[in-house]
Write a protein that holds these residues in place. Structure first.
Motif, PDB file in Angstrom:
ATOM      1  N   ALA A 155       0.828  -1.203   0.000  1.00 32.32           N
ATOM      2  CA  ALA A 155       0.000   0.000   0.000  1.00 32.32           C
ATOM      3  C   ALA A 155       0.867   1.260   0.000  1.00 32.32           C
ATOM      4  N   LEU A 156       1.966   1.241   0.758  1.00 32.53           N
ATOM      5  CA  LEU A 156       2.885   2.378   0.763  1.00 32.53           C
ATOM      6  C   LEU A 156       3.500   2.572  -0.618  1.00 32.53           C
ATOM      7  N   ARG A 157       3.861   1.471  -1.250  1.00 31.63           N
ATOM      8  CA  ARG A 157       4.449   1.528  -2.594  1.00 31.63           C
ATOM      9  C   ARG A 157       3.467   2.158  -3.593  1.00 31.63           C
ATOM     10  N   GLU A 158       2.226   1.728  -3.531  1.00 38.17           N
ATOM     11  CA  GLU A 158       1.210   2.278  -4.432  1.00 38.17           C
ATOM     12  C   GLU A 158       0.945   3.750  -4.115  1.00 38.17           C
ATOM     13  N   ALA A 159       0.956   4.095  -2.836  1.00 31.81           N
ATOM     14  CA  ALA A 159       0.742   5.493  -2.456  1.00 31.81           C
ATOM     15  C   ALA A 159       1.867   6.374  -2.993  1.00 31.81           C
ATOM     16  N   GLY A 160       3.115   5.893  -2.885  1.00 29.72           N
ATOM     17  CA  GLY A 160       4.236   6.644  -3.416  1.00 29.72           C
ATOM     18  C   GLY A 160       4.123   6.850  -4.912  1.00 29.72           C
ATOM     19  N   LYS A 161       3.704   5.813  -5.613  1.00 27.08           N
ATOM     20  CA  LYS A 161       3.512   5.918  -7.061  1.00 27.08           C
ATOM     21  C   LYS A 161       2.448   6.950  -7.392  1.00 27.08           C
ATOM     22  N   GLN A 162       1.324   6.897  -6.696  1.00 22.04           N
ATOM     23  CA  GLN A 162       0.219   7.804  -6.982  1.00 22.04           C
ATOM     24  C   GLN A 162       0.590   9.253  -6.669  1.00 22.04           C
ATOM     25  N   ILE A 163       1.305   9.463  -5.565  1.00 21.86           N
ATOM     26  CA  ILE A 163       1.720  10.825  -5.204  1.00 21.86           C
ATOM     27  C   ILE A 163       2.649  11.392  -6.271  1.00 21.86           C
ATOM     28  N   LYS A 164       3.618  10.585  -6.692  1.00 20.07           N
ATOM     29  CA  LYS A 164       4.569  11.045  -7.700  1.00 20.07           C
ATOM     30  C   LYS A 164       3.871  11.325  -9.029  1.00 20.07           C
ATOM     31  N   ASP A 165       2.981  10.450  -9.447  1.00 23.32           N
ATOM     32  CA  ASP A 165       2.278  10.655 -10.717  1.00 23.32           C
ATOM     33  C   ASP A 165       1.401  11.908 -10.668  1.00 23.32           C
ATOM     34  N   HIS A 166       0.716  12.090  -9.555  1.00 22.60           N
ATOM     35  CA  HIS A 166      -0.111  13.297  -9.406  1.00 22.60           C
ATOM     36  C   HIS A 166       0.764  14.548  -9.478  1.00 22.60           C
ATOM     37  N   THR A 167       1.883  14.531  -8.788  1.00 22.23           N
ATOM     38  CA  THR A 167       2.764  15.706  -8.768  1.00 22.23           C
ATOM     39  C   THR A 167       3.316  16.005 -10.155  1.00 22.23           C
TER      40      THR A 167
END
Length: 500
Positions: free
Chosen positions: A59-71
């Motif tokens: 879940a942390l890995r997916e959250a990091g991916k989503q945050i980076k993509d959004h940014t």
């Protein structure tokens, strides 16, 4: 080690040989291979244990991916927000389109102070632009303070790993470098220095202490920038970063524009995933944050240099832009069988390993021999993707870049759409792919070819001729079946009669 140029855009094109040639030389160095094997196996075993402690790692890995993509999708807005926050906190923001501009800005800022020396906390962005060389040309001496970077600098060497730049050196080599070079850079190594880790660390501490206390200008990078407050973050393990960030009167930070995160809540995710993926620690021993300037405490002048240097060109590539998610943990290097055998210098870039194989050709383009070869510096085993804490699909980008090298096509360079020419040396590959496309588009021709191959299989060689020997020299050619699958399918009624 080679002193060949390993810089990035803004400098002369790399003169480093193509990856296959450089790797061939590296794998024939038994000392290098031994150092790499020991270090990478040790680091990745510790990382696996640290990650296994976290029940919600996926879940942390997916959250990091989503945050980076959004940014990255809203990068312009967050960069403006960051500039406003840094300026409001007393800092000054500079924008650098490429390496030359960044070096001019930093060199000018140091000259304004009247100083001829600077101390540096480990920064891949400054290595990327060749800042040390630019400062030296202007009569300014830069001292690396990270232990591994110090070893590299004293050894007139180049980094070969993102996390452990001197991973290619063993303790005996480090002792010899300290004995030979420390006196030329400042305080000499103690008499009778041995290769025990404690003595080597103490020698480095004594050598650097006088530089920390004397320096008026510090130069840093940053692991993260928080847009909502204008805060910069550096995580490290030795405390040298804390000294560089607090003691000098002037602090200059050079940071890639992709290092931004929107909020402190977003930062929380990466402060959990980065230390476990890099140093296999639950948290870094030193996490330093600074926001502008504060009267009477820390540097009184703060400058932030935001570096593009090919990043917006990379952002324009729908497939390749995921490389900008990278948080420089180096986990992909430690699991890569190619890196383990070839080492970091073979990649001809400050970004080695799997992430370097996809990042460097996008930042620099694929016109040079080394950059055109980097997408092929992989077995496509996928181990890099499995360990990446922000889920960068490195194999996908490698295949995408291979297509660009072979076929050419549209790309963005310096903000403009250009039509890339196919790289030299891939004519046979392009011809083979076109022939395969034609055959697969004409069923009758494909069927005839399959039947001919089956009927002449006893005449087939066991190894390929000419350039094909490089492939079949270490692999068995697959045996051609006695009859094509289509014929078998028709003869057995789709396998319904049980025939094998």
């Amino acid at each position: 080690m080679s002193g060949t140029y390993l810089g990035m855009p803004g400098f002369p094109p790399p003169t480093h040989p193509a990856f296959p040639k450089a790797a061939h030389e590296a794998v024939n160095n038994p000392t290098l291979r031994g150092n790499l094997r020991h270090a990478t196996h040790t680091i990745r075993a510790k990382r696996a244990k640290a990650v296994a402690e976290v029940s919600d790692w996926a879940a942390l890995r997916e959250a990091g991916k989503q945050i980076k993509d959004h940014t990255l999708r809203h990068l312009g807005r967050y960069l403006v927000q960051l500039e406003e926050a840094v300026t409001a906190a007393g800092g000054t923001v500079h924008w650098a389109a490429d390496a030359d501009e960044a070096n001019r800005i930093v060199t000018g800022l140091v000259k304004e102070t009247g100083e001829s020396e600077v101390v540096k906390v480990k920064s891949m962005a400054t290595q990327e632009i060749g800042l040390n060389e630019a400062l030296q040309a202007a009569g300014i001496r830069a001292y690396e303070t990270d232990l591994a970077e110090l070893i590299v600098q004293l050894g007139h060497d180049r980094p070969s790993h993102i996390l452990v730049p001197a991973i290619h050196r063993n303790r005996g080599e480090i002792r010899d470098i300290f004995r030979r070079e420390m006196g030329e850079w400042g305080r000499p190594a103690p008499e009778g220095l041995t290769d025990t880790p404690a003595e080597l660390a103490e020698a480095a501490r004594l050598h650097l202490r006088e530089k920390f206390l004397r320096a008026k200008v510090g130069i840093s990078g940053a692991n993260f920038m928080v847009a909502e407050t204008g805060t910069l973050v550096v995580v490290e393990s030795e405390g040298n970063g804390r000294m560089c960030l607090t003691l000098p009167e002037t602090l200059i930070s050079v940071v890639g524009i992709e290092k931004i995160v929107p909020t402190w809540q977003d930062l929380e995710v990466f402060l959990q995933t980065l230390p476990r993926s890099s140093t296999a620690e639950r948290m870094n021993p030193y996490t330093s944050t600074w926001t502008g300037t504060t009267d009477g405490d820390g540097p009184q002048n703060f400058h932030l240099v935001l570096l593009d240097n090919g990043r917006t060109d990379t952002l324009a590539d729908v497939v390749g832009r995921q490389a900008l998610r990278c948080i420089r943990c180096s986990a992909c290097l430690n699991v890569c069988p190619v890196y383990e055998r070839a080492g970091g210098h073979a990649y001809g870039s400050v970004y080695p390993g799997p992430i370097g194989a996809i990042l460097s050709p996008q930042l620099r383009g694929t016109a040079s021999e080394i950059d055109a070869s980097l997408p092929y510096a992989s077995s496509l085993c996928g181990a890099c993707y499995e360990v990446c804490p922000v889920a960068i699909d490195i194999p996908e980008v490698l295949v995408h870049l291979r297509e660009r090298v072979v076929e050419g096509g549209e790309a963005v360079r310096n903000g403009n759409k250009v039509l890339l020419k196919p790289a030299k040396g891939h004519a046979a590959e392009r011809a083979a792919m076109r022939a395969a496309r034609w055959a697969l588009s004409h069923p009758a021709a494909l069927r005839t070819g399959q039947r001919l191959a089956s009927r002449t299989r006893r005449l087939h060689p066991r190894t390929l001729p000419g350039p094909g020997r490089a492939w079949s020299g270490t692999r068995d050619l697959p045996a051609v079946p006695a009859e094509p699958f289509r014929d078998w399918w028709q003869r057995t009624g789709g396998g319904k009669d049980g025939a094998k």
